[in-house]
Design a protein around this motif. Structure first.
Motif, PDB file in Angstrom:
ATOM      1  N   PRO A   1     -30.555  15.193  12.487  1.00 40.09           N
ATOM      2  CA  PRO A   1     -31.095  14.034  11.771  1.00 40.09           C
ATOM      3  C   PRO A   1     -30.264  12.791  12.022  1.00 40.09           C
ATOM      4  CG  PRO A   1     -30.001  15.538  10.258  1.00 40.09           C
ATOM      5  CD  PRO A   1     -30.056  16.242  11.576  1.00 40.09           C
ATOM      6  N   PRO A   2     -30.814  11.598  11.804  1.00 41.30           N
ATOM      7  CA  PRO A   2     -30.110  10.350  12.128  1.00 41.30           C
ATOM      8  C   PRO A   2     -28.733  10.217  11.488  1.00 41.30           C
ATOM      9  CG  PRO A   2     -32.405   9.905  11.632  1.00 41.30           C
ATOM     10  CD  PRO A   2     -32.175  11.344  11.294  1.00 41.30           C
ATOM     11  N   LYS A   3     -28.605  10.588  10.223  1.00 38.63           N
ATOM     12  CA  LYS A   3     -27.319  10.420   9.547  1.00 38.63           C
ATOM     13  C   LYS A   3     -26.244  11.282  10.178  1.00 38.63           C
ATOM     14  CE  LYS A   3     -25.302  10.006   4.934  1.00 38.63           C
ATOM     15  NZ  LYS A   3     -25.586  10.081   3.476  1.00 38.63           N
ATOM     16  N   ARG A   4     -26.594  12.508  10.546  1.00 31.98           N
ATOM     17  CA  ARG A   4     -25.625  13.390  11.201  1.00 31.98           C
ATOM     18  C   ARG A   4     -25.244  12.857  12.578  1.00 31.98           C
ATOM     19  NH1 ARG A   4     -25.000  18.875  10.471  1.00 31.98           N
ATOM     20  NH2 ARG A   4     -25.671  18.427   8.351  1.00 31.98           N
ATOM     21  N   VAL A   5     -26.217  12.313  13.304  1.00 29.39           N
ATOM     22  CA  VAL A   5     -25.923  11.731  14.610  1.00 29.39           C
ATOM     23  C   VAL A   5     -24.988  10.534  14.459  1.00 29.39           C
ATOM     24  CG1 VAL A   5     -26.911  10.428  16.536  1.00 29.39           C
ATOM     25  CG2 VAL A   5     -27.982  12.548  15.782  1.00 29.39           C
ATOM     26  N   ALA A   6     -25.227   9.693  13.441  1.00 33.08           N
ATOM     27  CA  ALA A   6     -24.372   8.537  13.221  1.00 33.08           C
ATOM     28  C   ALA A   6     -22.934   8.972  12.950  1.00 33.08           C
ATOM     29  CB  ALA A   6     -24.897   7.705  12.061  1.00 33.08           C
ATOM     30  N   ARG A   7     -22.768  10.010  12.161  1.00 31.33           N
ATOM     31  CA  ARG A   7     -21.417  10.528  11.898  1.00 31.33           C
ATOM     32  C   ARG A   7     -20.773  11.030  13.177  1.00 31.33           C
ATOM     33  NH1 ARG A   7     -21.233  15.164   7.827  1.00 31.33           N
ATOM     34  NH2 ARG A   7     -19.006  14.997   8.385  1.00 31.33           N
ATOM     35  N   LEU A   8     -21.547  11.728  14.011  1.00 29.61           N
ATOM     36  CA  LEU A   8     -21.026  12.286  15.256  1.00 29.61           C
ATOM     37  C   LEU A   8     -20.623  11.182  16.229  1.00 29.61           C
ATOM     38  CD1 LEU A   8     -20.474  14.683  17.131  1.00 29.61           C
ATOM     39  CD2 LEU A   8     -22.907  14.697  17.724  1.00 29.61           C
ATOM     40  N   VAL A   9     -21.462  10.168  16.358  1.00 29.50           N
ATOM     41  CA  VAL A   9     -21.165   9.047  17.255  1.00 29.50           C
ATOM     42  C   VAL A   9     -19.906   8.313  16.789  1.00 29.50           C
ATOM     43  CG1 VAL A   9     -21.964   6.776  18.015  1.00 29.50           C
ATOM     44  CG2 VAL A   9     -23.518   8.733  18.070  1.00 29.50           C
ATOM     45  N   ARG A  10     -19.811   8.063  15.500  1.00 26.80           N
ATOM     46  CA  ARG A  10     -18.632   7.365  14.981  1.00 26.80           C
ATOM     47  C   ARG A  10     -17.374   8.198  15.180  1.00 26.80           C
ATOM     48  NH1 ARG A  10     -18.208   5.354   8.752  1.00 26.80           N
ATOM     49  NH2 ARG A  10     -18.603   7.575   8.425  1.00 26.80           N
ATOM     50  N   PHE A  11     -17.480   9.506  14.918  1.00 21.23           N
ATOM     51  CA  PHE A  11     -16.328  10.381  15.126  1.00 21.23           C
ATOM     52  C   PHE A  11     -15.887  10.382  16.585  1.00 21.23           C
ATOM     53  CE2 PHE A  11     -15.302  14.471  17.035  1.00 21.23           C
ATOM     54  CZ  PHE A  11     -14.012  14.648  16.546  1.00 21.23           C
ATOM     55  N   HIS A  12     -16.855  10.478  17.504  1.00 21.63           N
ATOM     56  CA  HIS A  12     -16.510  10.530  18.929  1.00 21.63           C
ATOM     57  C   HIS A  12     -15.779   9.266  19.365  1.00 21.63           C
ATOM     58  CE1 HIS A  12     -17.492  10.224  23.331  1.00 21.63           C
ATOM     59  NE2 HIS A  12     -17.042  11.447  23.264  1.00 21.63           N
ATOM     60  N   HIS A  13     -16.243   8.131  18.889  1.00 17.08           N
ATOM     61  CA  HIS A  13     -15.576   6.871  19.208  1.00 17.08           C
ATOM     62  C   HIS A  13     -14.162   6.862  18.642  1.00 17.08           C
ATOM     63  CE1 HIS A  13     -14.982   2.674  20.081  1.00 17.08           C
ATOM     64  NE2 HIS A  13     -14.859   2.374  18.803  1.00 17.08           N
ATOM     65  N   ALA A  14     -14.000   7.324  17.407  1.00 17.55           N
ATOM     66  CA  ALA A  14     -12.684   7.362  16.784  1.00 17.55           C
ATOM     67  C   ALA A  14     -11.757   8.333  17.517  1.00 17.55           C
ATOM     68  CB  ALA A  14     -12.807   7.766  15.320  1.00 17.55           C
ATOM     69  N   ALA A  15     -12.291   9.482  17.928  1.00 25.20           N
ATOM     70  CA  ALA A  15     -11.475  10.487  18.611  1.00 25.20           C
ATOM     71  C   ALA A  15     -10.931   9.949  19.924  1.00 25.20           C
ATOM     72  CB  ALA A  15     -12.305  11.751  18.855  1.00 25.20           C
ATOM     73  N   ARG A  16     -11.750   9.237  20.668  1.00 19.09           N
ATOM     74  CA  ARG A  16     -11.279   8.677  21.936  1.00 19.09           C
ATOM     75  C   ARG A  16     -10.199   7.620  21.709  1.00 19.09           C
ATOM     76  NH1 ARG A  16     -14.423   9.787  26.528  1.00 19.09           N
ATOM     77  NH2 ARG A  16     -13.759   7.847  27.500  1.00 19.09           N
ATOM     78  N   ARG A  17     -10.309   6.873  20.630  1.00 14.27           N
ATOM     79  CA  ARG A  17      -9.289   5.874  20.320  1.00 14.27           C
ATOM     80  C   ARG A  17      -7.990   6.546  19.885  1.00 14.27           C
ATOM     81  NH1 ARG A  17     -11.929   0.552  17.632  1.00 14.27           N
ATOM     82  NH2 ARG A  17      -9.798  -0.127  18.043  1.00 14.27           N
ATOM     83  N   LEU A  18      -8.089   7.638  19.141  1.00  8.54           N
ATOM     84  CA  LEU A  18      -6.892   8.391  18.774  1.00  8.54           C
ATOM     85  C   LEU A  18      -6.204   8.931  20.030  1.00  8.54           C
ATOM     86  CD1 LEU A  18      -8.216  10.407  15.697  1.00  8.54           C
ATOM     87  CD2 LEU A  18      -6.443   8.633  15.636  1.00  8.54           C
TER      88      LEU A  18
END
Length: 255
Positions: free
Chosen positions: A180-197
């Motif tokens: 669902p869209p909300k889960r995808v939004a969480r996943l996309v945000r996490f992936h961006h944060a993980a790469r920055r970490l």
């Protein structure tokens, strides 16, 4: 896509950091590959894994494979099955492609270079994409809005902007994208944060700039997606391998 070959003297075990794409792994050669998803289900050899939102582990010995990260917008066309049927799990490529899986494995094993292997894989994906079904324009638009905002769009606004009801958008999005869209939004945000970490940025800065309420919020999300803490994730070998295999990869630009 990227190519991997195990060079260690013994078995290797590596966590796989969740990312917003459908993963296709075509193994060739005499090695062994086992992937275990967040639910503890295991799959050996060449596989397809849907969008995941939990910890995944990979282990193997003498593994040689081509890995492709497919945008959910084209995954149904390329794979021949809807991403929602994968339900975040890993399934055997033979069960998805039948005899074609065996043919591409043999061709990759016979190829003399990685460039030839990539060309063979690319030609196969392009051919399958041309003949398979696409997603509805409204679903594609909602996906692009989520990825271009790096997961910071208000998903409640997506239905209004598409002109669909919330129920219709949520149902169509999940059936065609896999989550669902909300889960995808969480996943996309996490992936961006993980790469920055992984790039060395401090957790407090990543939390603030990626839209988390505070550092504790980031910590909870990293724990939910990887079962580890941000400090440990920053040095994760799988995430480091990602930055080498896809150095310029941007979310939403998967094939």
């Amino acid at each position: 896509m990227a190519g991997f070959r195990g060079r260690s003297a013994g078995p290797v075990e590596m966590p796989v950091v969740p990312h917003p794409g459908v993963t296709l792994v075509v193994e060739f050669g005499d090695g062994s590959l086992v992937v275990e998803d967040a639910a503890g289900r295991q799959q050996r050899g060449s596989l397809v894994a849907g969008l995941v939102s939990g910890a995944v582990h990979m282990r193997g010995e003498n593994v040689a494979c081509v890995e492709v990260r497919l945008s959910p917008l084209v995954a149904h066309a390329v794979l021949g099955v809807s991403p929602v049927t994968l339900d975040g799990s890993a399934v055997a490529l033979d069960d998805v492609w039948g005899r074609e899986a065996g043919r591409i494995r043999e061709q990759l094993g016979d190829a003399s270079s990685w460039e030839d292997r990539f060309a063979l894989t690319d030609a196969l994906l392009a051919r399958r994409r041309q003949t398979g079904p696409g997603v509805q324009p409204e679903v594609a638009w909602a996906w692009e809005r989520i990825v271009t905002s790096r997961g910071r769009v208000r998903v409640e606004d997506l239905a209004v902007e598409t002109g669909w009801s919330r129920k219709r958008l949520w149902g169509r999005f999940r059936s065609q994208i896999g989550l669902p869209p909300k889960r995808v939004a969480r996943l996309v945000r996490f992936h961006h944060a993980a790469r920055r970490l992984a790039s060395g940025q401090a957790a407090a800065q990543v939390a603030a700039e990626c839209g988390y309420v505070d550092q504790s919020h980031l910590h909870r999300e990293v724990l939910a997606f990887t079962a580890t803490a941000p400090a440990k994730l920053a040095g994760d070998p799988g995430l480091k391998a990602d930055s080498t295999a896809w150095p310029t990869h941007a979310i939403g630009e998967t094939r």
